[in-house]
Design a protein around this motif. Structure first.
Motif, PDB file in Angstrom:
ATOM      1  N   PHE A  48       0.854  -1.192   0.000  1.00 21.02           N
ATOM      2  CA  PHE A  48       0.000   0.000   0.000  1.00 21.02           C
ATOM      3  C   PHE A  48       0.891   1.243   0.000  1.00 21.02           C
ATOM      4  N   THR A  73       0.286   4.306  -0.713  1.00 16.31           N
ATOM      5  CA  THR A  73      -0.356   5.501  -0.177  1.00 16.31           C
ATOM      6  C   THR A  73      -1.658   5.104   0.511  1.00 16.31           C
ATOM      7  N   HIS A  91      -4.471   3.877  -1.755  1.00 19.05           N
ATOM      8  CA  HIS A  91      -4.366   2.472  -2.128  1.00 19.05           C
ATOM      9  C   HIS A  91      -5.039   1.581  -1.074  1.00 19.05           C
ATOM     10  N   VAL A 106      -8.825   1.758  -1.713  1.00 17.73           N
ATOM     11  CA  VAL A 106      -9.212   0.961  -2.875  1.00 17.73           C
ATOM     12  C   VAL A 106      -9.235  -0.520  -2.506  1.00 17.73           C
ATOM     13  N   ALA A 107      -8.195  -0.991  -1.806  1.00 20.14           N
ATOM     14  CA  ALA A 107      -8.133  -2.403  -1.421  1.00 20.14           C
ATOM     15  C   ALA A 107      -9.288  -2.773  -0.497  1.00 20.14           C
ATOM     16  N   GLN A 128     -12.911  -1.920  -2.864  1.00 19.74           N
ATOM     17  CA  GLN A 128     -13.104  -2.283  -4.268  1.00 19.74           C
ATOM     18  C   GLN A 128     -14.139  -3.388  -4.441  1.00 19.74           C
ATOM     19  N   GLU A 158      -0.903  14.174  -3.874  1.00 23.05           N
ATOM     20  CA  GLU A 158      -1.151  12.831  -4.353  1.00 23.05           C
ATOM     21  C   GLU A 158      -2.128  12.830  -5.538  1.00 23.05           C
ATOM     22  N   SER A 163      -2.821   9.285  -7.032  1.00 29.49           N
ATOM     23  CA  SER A 163      -3.583   8.436  -6.131  1.00 29.49           C
ATOM     24  C   SER A 163      -5.028   8.910  -6.033  1.00 29.49           C
ATOM     25  N   SER A 188      -6.827   7.751  -8.939  1.00 27.27           N
ATOM     26  CA  SER A 188      -7.104   6.319  -8.800  1.00 27.27           C
ATOM     27  C   SER A 188      -8.370   6.092  -7.987  1.00 27.27           C
ATOM     28  N   LYS A 228     -11.342   4.029  -9.611  1.00 34.82           N
ATOM     29  CA  LYS A 228     -11.596   2.678  -9.116  1.00 34.82           C
ATOM     30  C   LYS A 228     -12.805   2.595  -8.195  1.00 34.82           C
TER      31      LYS A 228
END
Length: 420
Positions: free
Chosen positions: A275, A277, A280, A283-284, A287, A343, A346, A349, A353
């Motif tokens: 991870f 940032t 991230h 998102v994990a 998601q 960022e 990110s 993202s 996402k």
């Protein structure tokens, strides 16, 4: 000297003001009665009716330096309890608010100067020395009262060798240090810094485990090898579980990836590879839930539900997502809403996402095409407005059920506010 009536205090205050504001003049010319009389806006005759000698006046001035304006212990407890109640018994916001409310009085230049002068005179003035001892004793009692009010609902104890007395002395010493530093370098002392320092002391000294631990349990020998914990069988899952806890306790911006890694027993190097940032992490964590939300909308389309019914189902499922994943969804709202200049990739993202509004944008488009929905704006803008309204409602009305929040937003955005 006569009783300290208003005119007497006028002269005493003038003498103190001269000491505080013009100490160099006092060194050069002494504390002259003429200067005090002019400062007080009175006459020499009145001055000598109040003070038989200049020594008697100086005695009154020195004594006044240590006169206390402190609250009672009961008042301090009431204040702390009120702030705890206002902050749902959360320690950090309570301490932060208490410090901010008291900060101006703590670092006040005049009161700090009076305190320093009283310390100077205490060495050769027994009454001042005794008064200062009593003042410190009262201040220690107030710190102890604040500590008791902060933790009276818990099983907290002070780690040995600290006692209530030594804890209070430590806190007052820290406050005195900030006061003195602020007088010369006010830019380096802020309410946040002071509250952080007090929270750090509380974190080290207060034992919430109920084990009556020693301070050595927190700070071990510097040559002692670090404890090595076994790597979790599933580092990603362990990290995300720890992240949920950290985001819930500290919020998005205060949470640090290294702290999450330490809590999860995942090496920091490995955690930063998994991870890079905080986006991230979000998102994990979210998601699969967002993908599931997208699939349910696709299923509703497949079985032939109407556009309004699909949006109502979406709102309910989205509200349930916000309730089930409160910590991560709160962090997501903050991350997307804040202009995170550091960022940009990110942040992009996250918007790609975890683009929840895009799930119902096609439904809005279809509704506009068949004339069932307003064309006030582009489908994606309307979808974003609906989704953001729902999430804000869930964010601010946590005590309401997901169904209630979804029904409220659905009625408002689908039926409107005007009477038919």
């Amino acid at each position: 000297m006569t009783d300290r009536d208003a005119s007497t205090m006028q002269f005493v205050d003038a003498g103190v003001t001269s000491l505080v504001e013009a100490p160099r003049d006092i060194l050069e010319r002494g504390l002259r009665s003429e200067q005090v009389v002019n400062q007080a806006g009175a006459s020499q005759a009145t001055f000598f009716r109040k003070f038989r000698t200049k020594s008697e006046f100086i005695e009154a001035v020195i004594t006044s330096l240590t006169e206390s304006t402190l609250h009672s212990a009961d008042k301090v407890k009431q204040t702390v309890r009120a702030q705890l109640a206002a902050n749902d018994d959360a320690l950090r916001p309570t301490v932060t608010t208490l410090v901010k409310e008291a900060f101006d009085a703590i670092v006040n230049d005049a009161s700090t100067a009076r305190s320093l002068l009283s310390h100077i005179f205490a060495g050769s003035h027994r009454r001042t020395s005794t008064a200062l001892e009593n003042e410190y004793r009262r201040r220690d009692e107030l710190v102890s009262a604040a500590y008791e009010a902060l933790f009276e609902k818990t099983d907290a104890t002070l780690r040995r060798p600290f006692t209530t007395k030594t804890f209070a002395v430590t806190v007052n010493a820290v406050i005195d240090g900030f006061r003195i530093r602020s007088r010369i370098d006010s830019r380096s002392v802020s309410p946040d810094m002071m509250s952080d320092a007090l929270l750090a002391i509380l974190g080290a000294v207060v034992d919430m485990s109920g084990l009556h631990q020693h301070l050595d349990d927190v700070v071990g020998p510097i040559d002692q090898p670090a404890e090595t914990r076994p790597l979790p069988r599933d580092p990603r899952a362990a990290f995300l579980a720890a992240a949920r806890s950290e985001f819930g306790k500290r919020g998005y911006f205060m949470t640090q990836i290294n702290d999450i890694a330490d809590t999860a027993a995942v090496p920091r190097v490995a955690a930063n590879k998994l991870f890079p940032t905080k986006p991230h992490i979000l998102v994990a964590a979210l998601q699969s839930r967002v993908d599931s939300l997208r699939e349910t909308v696709a299923d509703d389309i497949l079985i032939g539900l109407g556009d309004v019914a699909i949006i109502e189902n979406f709102l309910l499922r989205c509200a349930q997502l916000a309730s089930d994943e409160t910590e991560f969804m709160d962090a997501l709202l903050v991350a997307v809403a804040h202009d995170t200049y550091g960022e940009p990739e990110s942040l992009l993202s996250l918007k790609e996402k975890l683009n929840i509004p895009s799930i119902i944008a096609p439904i809005v488009q279809r509704g506009q095409d068949n004339g069932a929905m307003s064309t006030i704006s582009a489908p994606m803008d309307i979808a974003a407005g609906i989704t953001n309204t729902l999430l804000l409602r869930c964010f601010t009305r946590r005590s309401d059920s997901p169904a209630d929040n979804a029904a409220f937003v659905g009625a408002m955005v689908l039926n409107g506010l005007a009477h038919p």
